[in-house]
Design an enzyme around this catalytic site. Sequence first.
Site, short mmCIF file in Angstrom:
data_model
loop_
_atom_site.label_atom_id
_atom_site.label_comp_id
_atom_site.label_asym_id
_atom_site.label_seq_id
_atom_site.Cartn_x
_atom_site.Cartn_y
_atom_site.Cartn_z
N MET A 1 10.87 5.76 5.90
CA MET A 1 11.29 4.62 6.69
C MET A 1 10.34 4.44 7.85
O MET A 1 9.85 5.40 8.41
CB MET A 1 12.72 4.82 7.21
N CYS A 2 10.09 3.19 8.18
CA CYS A 2 9.13 2.89 9.24
C CYS A 2 9.61 1.71 10.06
O CYS A 2 10.53 1.00 9.69
CB CYS A 2 7.75 2.58 8.64
N GLY A 3 8.94 1.51 11.18
CA GLY A 3 9.15 0.32 11.98
C GLY A 3 7.93 -0.57 11.87
O GLY A 3 6.79 -0.09 11.91
N SER B 1 5.50 2.36 13.14
CA SER B 1 5.99 3.71 13.40
C SER B 1 6.41 4.32 12.07
O SER B 1 6.77 3.60 11.15
CB SER B 1 7.16 3.69 14.39
#
Length: 548
Positions: A1-3, A53
């Site tokens: 998971m990332c931003g 991120s």
Amino acid sequence: MCGILFALAEDRDNLLESPSFSALRKRIRARGPDFFGKHKLNSGPWNLHFESSVLHLRGPSDHLTPQPHVDSFGNVLCWNGEIWQINHSDHHKFTLNRNENDGAKLFELLNNNPGDIEKILGSIQGPFAFVYYQVRTNTLWWGRDRLGRRSLLYSLRDSNFVLSSVGNSSDFREVEPGFHSVQVDLIPKINFSKSLMQLEKTNPLPPVDESFLMGSISSDTVDTLHTYLIKALQDRVLTIPKLCSSNLDCSHYSRVCVLYSGGVDCGVLARLMHDIVPNNESIDLINVAFENPRFTETYRDRETGLLPDNFDAYDVCPDRQTGLQGWQELISVCPARKWNFVAINVPYTEVCEAQEIVKTLIYPNDSVMDLSIGLAFYFASQGRGVLLQNVDDIKLKHQLPSYTIKAKVLISGLGADEQLGGYMRHLRAFERKGMAGLEEELQLDIDRIPHRNLGRDDRVMSNQGKEVRYPFLDERLMALFSKMKTTDKMRLDLVGGDKLILRELGRRLGCPLASQEKKRAIQFGSKAAKMTPGTGRTSGRKKLEVCI
């Protein structure tokens, strides 16, 4: 998971130095605490800023893959997703082992097939949101999977175009599920009221062996559901990097947890996880309960105004009661497994402190019900509670030490109710219009999931550096359900006939108590809804006063 955070601004603009953008960047960092990267390029008068991120969940456990992905030609990809498979026949050679990073592999595939962007993106099985810049055509692509399982918002103001996993102003709107593309020079002229390119709802789901799809709920049908659910869980669990060396006792290092109320959806998932998670690993069961002043008042003696002796505001929450019951059932069925029951107790004072940030995270969802659900997921995903490891701990719960989960992945049962008739509105539709009305209501629920649930839940739980995964929304499993006769999945003419096929699977797995539990929404089961006196009749659809 990332931003994901992308901004297109004119050269002279100071957008990136503004307090608002800095606050947005802080929220993006919270989604991916393991790494934060930036990349900037120019296209005529425009600056393109890509920021990502990373929460490290794919690829070797000892080697993080940085983002944004950038190649020597200037192509850029910000990726927040999980690829379980790519179905398009032209790309049948796409393989991904558990030690490879899916974002890096996708980036390579997109760059090597510049004319097939739509086909590749439309063939992905798995949740995703992305921003991709193709330097050859000066084109920006962005979007979400067809179910909207990952959040992506956009803002277009004063010629500044922003794409972000989260928002921090009323300018942000949710990107429609699907993918969109436009040449960079044309972005300030976009009319977002008109649809851009989208993933067609008619895109074929993976094929299903239809040989068993005959008659009523037979043994073969339930067995096939078992097989499909196991595969969905294997994809979502076995790819998670271990938190300890394989030669150590990993029972203190759960790498995965279940959002757990003791109901049939999460109960079946937890029981099946026992069959695929190595025996030396524990599994965390996350159970959240709220101190609800309005609910507590109902226990006071009318004459004395006193609460019963030993009254516990958390013990009376329905989800705590069924959660403990289901946990004991799992211990009985799978005694060799270490089942960690993580009791998260949320005082009313903490709810008051968290309300404003949760309102911001759920936005553009903005109803009273959204806030109640958001609060439940906000505290559940923080994972701070007390740890119960055996039945005797129930009596000692006030003496147990605090515990914080280490797992980065949360498994959710969302999707079972929507597809298997678990809501009261399904029964009402059946009573009003029969089978045709029921099937229409079921389809409406699937269509509404991206806007009603998934983007909101992703924004809330990812803010804690957690990724939520949904086995019941696996494309292959959804294809299976879509091929089955409605009466083979549910019998709403019978008492307890909702989710009938899932309940039967639960019974076969040795969980009869969980299999008979009725549907109870998390905001009511945890008592996160209607907390203050006088709010009992407040509609969940009432709009919040949100100041962001």
